[in-house]
Each structure stands twice: as C-alpha cells, then as structure tokens.
Design a protein around this motif. Structure first.
Motif, PDB file in Angstrom:
ATOM      1  N   SER A   1       0.811  -1.209   0.000  1.00 50.07           N
ATOM      2  CA  SER A   1       0.000   0.000   0.000  1.00 50.07           C
ATOM      3  C   SER A   1       0.846   1.261   0.000  1.00 50.07           C
ATOM      4  N   ALA A   2       2.079   1.189   0.512  1.00 51.67           N
ATOM      5  CA  ALA A   2       2.895   2.390   0.587  1.00 51.67           C
ATOM      6  C   ALA A   2       4.338   2.141   0.166  1.00 51.67           C
ATOM      7  N   ASP A   3       4.943   1.051   0.599  1.00 57.03           N
ATOM      8  CA  ASP A   3       6.369   0.836   0.422  1.00 57.03           C
ATOM      9  C   ASP A   3       6.667  -0.076  -0.766  1.00 57.03           C
ATOM     10  N   ILE A   4       7.740   0.242  -1.480  1.00 57.00           N
ATOM     11  CA  ILE A   4       8.200  -0.572  -2.591  1.00 57.00           C
ATOM     12  C   ILE A   4       9.426  -1.360  -2.160  1.00 57.00           C
ATOM     13  N   THR A   5       9.432  -2.644  -2.456  1.00 58.08           N
ATOM     14  CA  THR A   5      10.605  -3.480  -2.245  1.00 58.08           C
ATOM     15  C   THR A   5      11.210  -3.764  -3.600  1.00 58.08           C
ATOM     16  N   GLY A   6      12.502  -3.453  -3.759  1.00 55.72           N
ATOM     17  CA  GLY A   6      13.181  -3.652  -5.027  1.00 55.72           C
ATOM     18  C   GLY A   6      14.070  -4.885  -4.993  1.00 55.72           C
ATOM     19  N   TYR A   7      14.385  -5.385  -6.190  1.00 53.03           N
ATOM     20  CA  TYR A   7      15.242  -6.564  -6.323  1.00 53.03           C
ATOM     21  C   TYR A   7      16.261  -6.323  -7.419  1.00 53.03           C
ATOM     22  N   ALA A   8      17.475  -6.808  -7.202  1.00 52.94           N
ATOM     23  CA  ALA A   8      18.560  -6.610  -8.156  1.00 52.94           C
ATOM     24  C   ALA A   8      19.338  -7.901  -8.352  1.00 52.94           C
ATOM     25  N   VAL A   9      19.777  -8.125  -9.592  1.00 48.49           N
ATOM     26  CA  VAL A   9      20.665  -9.242  -9.882  1.00 48.49           C
ATOM     27  C   VAL A   9      22.072  -8.858  -9.431  1.00 48.49           C
ATOM     28  N   PRO A  10      22.763  -9.677  -8.635  1.00 52.20           N
ATOM     29  CA  PRO A  10      24.125  -9.352  -8.207  1.00 52.20           C
ATOM     30  C   PRO A  10      25.035  -9.127  -9.410  1.00 52.20           C
ATOM     31  N   ILE A  11      25.860  -8.102  -9.359  1.00 55.97           N
ATOM     32  CA  ILE A  11      26.671  -7.733 -10.510  1.00 55.97           C
ATOM     33  C   ILE A  11      27.680  -8.823 -10.864  1.00 55.97           C
ATOM     34  N   GLY A  12      28.201  -9.547  -9.888  1.00 57.73           N
ATOM     35  CA  GLY A  12      29.168 -10.598 -10.181  1.00 57.73           C
ATOM     36  C   GLY A  12      28.580 -11.668 -11.083  1.00 57.73           C
ATOM     37  N   ALA A  13      27.359 -12.099 -10.764  1.00 57.75           N
ATOM     38  CA  ALA A  13      26.687 -13.116 -11.572  1.00 57.75           C
ATOM     39  C   ALA A  13      26.393 -12.587 -12.968  1.00 57.75           C
ATOM     40  N   ALA A  14      25.967 -11.318 -13.052  1.00 60.91           N
ATOM     41  CA  ALA A  14      25.642 -10.729 -14.348  1.00 60.91           C
ATOM     42  C   ALA A  14      26.884 -10.593 -15.225  1.00 60.91           C
ATOM     43  N   LEU A  15      28.013 -10.214 -14.633  1.00 60.14           N
ATOM     44  CA  LEU A  15      29.235 -10.048 -15.412  1.00 60.14           C
ATOM     45  C   LEU A  15      29.754 -11.374 -15.941  1.00 60.14           C
ATOM     46  N   LEU A  16      29.583 -12.439 -15.180  1.00 62.30           N
ATOM     47  CA  LEU A  16      29.992 -13.757 -15.673  1.00 62.30           C
ATOM     48  C   LEU A  16      29.195 -14.134 -16.918  1.00 62.30           C
ATOM     49  N   ILE A  17      27.904 -13.844 -16.906  1.00 58.96           N
ATOM     50  CA  ILE A  17      27.066 -14.142 -18.065  1.00 58.96           C
ATOM     51  C   ILE A  17      27.457 -13.240 -19.231  1.00 58.96           C
ATOM     52  N   ALA A  18      27.711 -11.967 -18.952  1.00 56.15           N
ATOM     53  CA  ALA A  18      28.112 -11.035 -20.008  1.00 56.15           C
ATOM     54  C   ALA A  18      29.415 -11.479 -20.666  1.00 56.15           C
ATOM     55  N   GLU A  19      30.349 -11.967 -19.868  1.00 57.35           N
ATOM     56  CA  GLU A  19      31.623 -12.451 -20.413  1.00 57.35           C
ATOM     57  C   GLU A  19      31.409 -13.666 -21.306  1.00 57.35           C
ATOM     58  N   GLN A  20      30.505 -14.556 -20.902  1.00 57.66           N
ATOM     59  CA  GLN A  20      30.206 -15.721 -21.721  1.00 57.66           C
ATOM     60  C   GLN A  20      29.578 -15.298 -23.046  1.00 57.66           C
ATOM     61  N   ILE A  21      28.644 -14.349 -22.977  1.00 60.55           N
ATOM     62  CA  ILE A  21      28.002 -13.859 -24.188  1.00 60.55           C
ATOM     63  C   ILE A  21      29.033 -13.213 -25.118  1.00 60.55           C
ATOM     64  N   ALA A  22      29.891 -12.360 -24.559  1.00 59.21           N
ATOM     65  CA  ALA A  22      30.886 -11.650 -25.364  1.00 59.21           C
ATOM     66  C   ALA A  22      31.848 -12.612 -26.049  1.00 59.21           C
ATOM     67  N   SER A  23      32.094 -13.767 -25.418  1.00 58.35           N
ATOM     68  CA  SER A  23      32.995 -14.757 -26.002  1.00 58.35           C
ATOM     69  C   SER A  23      32.296 -15.654 -27.012  1.00 58.35           C
ATOM     70  N   GLY A  24      30.964 -15.480 -27.146  1.00 60.41           N
ATOM     71  CA  GLY A  24      30.214 -16.250 -28.129  1.00 60.41           C
ATOM     72  C   GLY A  24      29.894 -17.665 -27.723  1.00 60.41           C
ATOM     73  N   GLN A  25      29.923 -17.945 -26.427  1.00 61.86           N
ATOM     74  CA  GLN A  25      29.671 -19.300 -25.936  1.00 61.86           C
ATOM     75  C   GLN A  25      28.192 -19.490 -25.619  1.00 61.86           C
ATOM     76  N   GLU A  26      27.473 -20.112 -26.538  1.00 61.53           N
ATOM     77  CA  GLU A  26      26.061 -20.398 -26.325  1.00 61.53           C
ATOM     78  C   GLU A  26      25.918 -21.741 -25.624  1.00 61.53           C
ATOM     79  N   SER A  27      25.366 -21.732 -24.434  1.00 62.40           N
ATOM     80  CA  SER A  27      25.193 -22.969 -23.676  1.00 62.40           C
ATOM     81  C   SER A  27      24.117 -22.769 -22.629  1.00 62.40           C
TER      82      SER A  27
END
Length: 395
Positions: free
Chosen positions: A273-299
């Motif tokens: 009714s009043a307060d918002i609770t936010g959620y975030a993906v930890p940056i470490g986990a996101a960067l690992l995925i970004a590195e995999q994507i940048a290297s072209g490794q689809e899995s």
C-alpha cells in the motif's frame, strides 16, 4: 560471509516502462514463429492498448499482487555525498535526481517492439569504452529496433543484442560505432550484506532523466516470481532485496554501494500500500554471463545473436498447412513477393506441411542465412526463390 534473510517466494513485476502497454498475442519462438495454428499472429506478436497502473494490495497468502508502479521523478535531491546519503534525505526511499557521478556509464534504452507494435524503455550500464552495454533481458525482449542514449553526453547510438540469458534476466548489447565511452565501476569482490547503504539509479518512467533512489539492503539470496503485462510469470533466484524506491523504467540500471560502485542490476519491484521493495541481480553473476556472451559461448540458457526470421503471419485457419495471412514489411518473405493466401511448401529442400514444421525448419538457421523458399500461390502456381533470413524480435 554476508548475512542473509531466508529466501522467500515473492511475486514482483519487472521495471521496464511500456509506453504503449501491450497485450501479448503469441510468444516468439526461436524461428520468429510460434503457436501459429492456435494463435494466428506469427512474427508480429503484440497489439497495443493504453492502460494505467492499478493500485496494489497484498494477497492473503503474504505474496504481493503487483501492478506497474506509476512513473515519477521527484524534484528534490541529496546534499553532501554525490552518491546519495540516505541519512540526509527527506525520505530515504524516495527517488531524487541522479548526480553527475551517478550518471557516468548510465544508458537510456529505447526499443521498438515487434516491428512497431509497441515501444518500451529501460536502463543499461556501459561496460566497455567501445560500447558493450549490460541490461536486463526483459528490457529488450521483443525488440526489433534498439536505440541507446548515453546519459552523461546525450549521444545516441543504434544497438544490437549480442546475446542474453532469460533465466537470469541478463542481456548484453553492442552500440554501433561507439568509442571513448565512460564506463561504470563495478564491485563483484566485496559481498553485499544486509544493512548496506545502496542507491538504485535508472530511467524512471522512461523519461530519459536519471533518478536515484536510496535505501538499504534488506535481504540477499532472495527468490521471487516475476509477472509481466501478458499475465505470464517466471522465477528469479539469488537476488539482492532493497527498500529503495526503484520503479518502472529503472530495469537494467545500476544499484550502487556507498563507494559509488555497482553491486547489482535493478530488475524487479514489489509494492504494497505504501512501500516498494526492489530486487537486483548481483553484478558478479551478471558479469559472468556477459563475459560468456561476449565470447560467443552459447550454452544452457545463454543465447547468442539474433534468431532467424522469415517474416510471415499465418492464417488462423491454417491447420495442416503453412498458409499465410500476410508478411512483415521489409522481411525476407515480403522481399520474395509472398502475399496473403500463399502457402509455404518448402525451405531449402525440406517439405513444409504445417506452421510447426516451418518453425522447426527455420530454427536450424541463423539471421543472415540464405535459403531456398518454396510456396504455392492462391491460384495454385508454384514458386521458388532464394531469400536472406532476417533478424527476429529478441526472444
């Protein structure tokens, strides 16, 4: 080790700002074609309606029934620490105008959905000087055109999706002809702990004006169920939970710690009714995925590049055949001259006897592949032509 609260099953909603709310008609498949015989609108995907955010009330089982937060941008700011000191704010969870320091490496993302059927906006973070941008998958889902504005300079670039992981809601973009860009500073080494001061920054309401919402970490390792406008849902795990007032349009933006370093990606919010609770993906986990994507490794759940797209819409009555009701302007099918009433019969020598067979056949190709397409027109005359498959909407 970081302290945690017990993981909870919370219903939340993604934070992208749909400027024209969408009613999903069909889920895009890997071939740009899905459930055609049943749903009838293949490769187009959305119709547009206008809607307002609804009030939010907790349900009786303790989860939150969540509607999109109303976009807003309050006009008061913080004093002192340029990263925002919650102790100096009128309300530690209210959003304020972001400082210049908070806008370094910040990007505003605007997308055209399914060839003009809708629009959306969100946020991203510049990772490299030549234009790699990290964001949420749901910010670019369904996109057929993406433009990115750099918050600190106002420069705008075309962007392409390098790859994504829908399961963790992470995507990596590449800006066209970008160089010399300022990047965000990330901190994936120091554990995020309950009680840490944080600031969520983003493109609140899709206004292309950066806002900053200060708060504290209230949980780590959280699991939530995220809903969207279409009524669908998905689960996200191992999230950072905060009491910062992040809202629609903030998706993909940085969650800063008190050193001004990124510790997470703003991803979803649940409000009572009043307060918002936010959620975030930890940056470490996101960067690992970004590195995999940048290297072209689809899995696993990581997808690289664009899916192939023929660009046909199938007739609702097309059962046992791939009879089309039309084509997408500029698509391979349109360039070949297919029109409503034509029936696709083959693709590179593979016989096509249904919409499902067409979808499966296209799934074996990549955007840019050249294939032989066979079809029969409404008068019964057969045709073949070589076509170049386009890039479909982001899956």
């Amino acid at each position: 080790m970081a302290s945690t609260t017990s993981p909870q099953d919370t219903t939340a909603r993604h934070l992208d700002d749909r400027r024209r709310a969408r009613t999903k008609m069909v889920r895009r498949g890997v071939a740009g074609l899905a459930a055609a015989a049943v749903l009838g609108a293949v490769g187009v995907g959305y119709s547009s309606t206008t809607t307002a955010a609804a009030p939010v009330t907790p349900s009786t089982d303790g989860t939150a029934a969540v509607a999109d937060p109303m976009p807003y941008l309050p006009d008061h700011g913080y004093d002192g620490n340029p990263w925002g000191d919650p102790s100096t704010a009128t309300d530690s969870t209210e959003a304020t105008e972001a400082t210049a320091a908070q806008q370094v490496g910040l990007a505003y993302i605007s997308t055209t959905l399914d060839y003009g059927s809708g629009e959306a906006a969100g946020t991203g973070m510049v990772l490299t000087s030549d234009g790699e941008v990290l964001t949420n998958h749901h910010v670019v889902e369904g996109a057929t055109e993406i433009s990115v504005e750099i918050a600190s300079t106002g420069e705008t670039y075309e962007a392409q999706v390098v790859g994504y992981d829908a399961a963790t809601d992470v995507a990596l973009l590449q800006l066209k002809d970008a160089s010399g860009l300022s990047t965000v500073a990330t901190d994936s080494d120091e554990a995020v702990e309950v009680g840490d001061d944080v600031v969520g920054v983003g493109n609140a309401g899709g206004t292309s004006q950066a806002s900053a919402a200060a708060g504290t970490v209230t949980g780590t390792g959280q699991s939530i169920t995220v809903s969207d406008e279409s009524g669908g849902s998905e689960s996200l795990d191992d999230l950072i939970q905060v009491d910062a007032d992040i809202v629609a349009g903030d998706s993909g933006g940085p969650l800063y710690d008190d050193d001004g370093e990124v510790v997470g990606i703003n991803t979803a919010a649940s409000s009572g009714s009043a307060d918002i609770t936010g959620y975030a993906v930890p940056i470490g986990a996101a960067l690992l995925i970004a590195e995999q994507i940048a290297s072209g490794q689809e899995s696993g759940t990581v997808e690289i590049g664009a899916s192939a797209f023929l660009g046909v819409t199938l007739a609702p009555t097309a059962t046992g055949s791939a009879t089309i009701s039309g084509t997408v302007d500029g698509s391979a099918a349109a360039e070949a001259g297919l029109v409503a009433g034509d029936t696709v019969t083959s693709l590179d020598g593979t016989s096509i006897t249904s919409s499902e067979a067409l979808s499966e056949a296209i799934a074996h190709y990549d955007a840019g592949d050249r294939v032989m397409l066979g079809w029969v027109d409404a008068s019964g005359q057969s045709h073949t032509d070589a076509v170049t498959l386009g890039a479909g909407p982001v899956g």
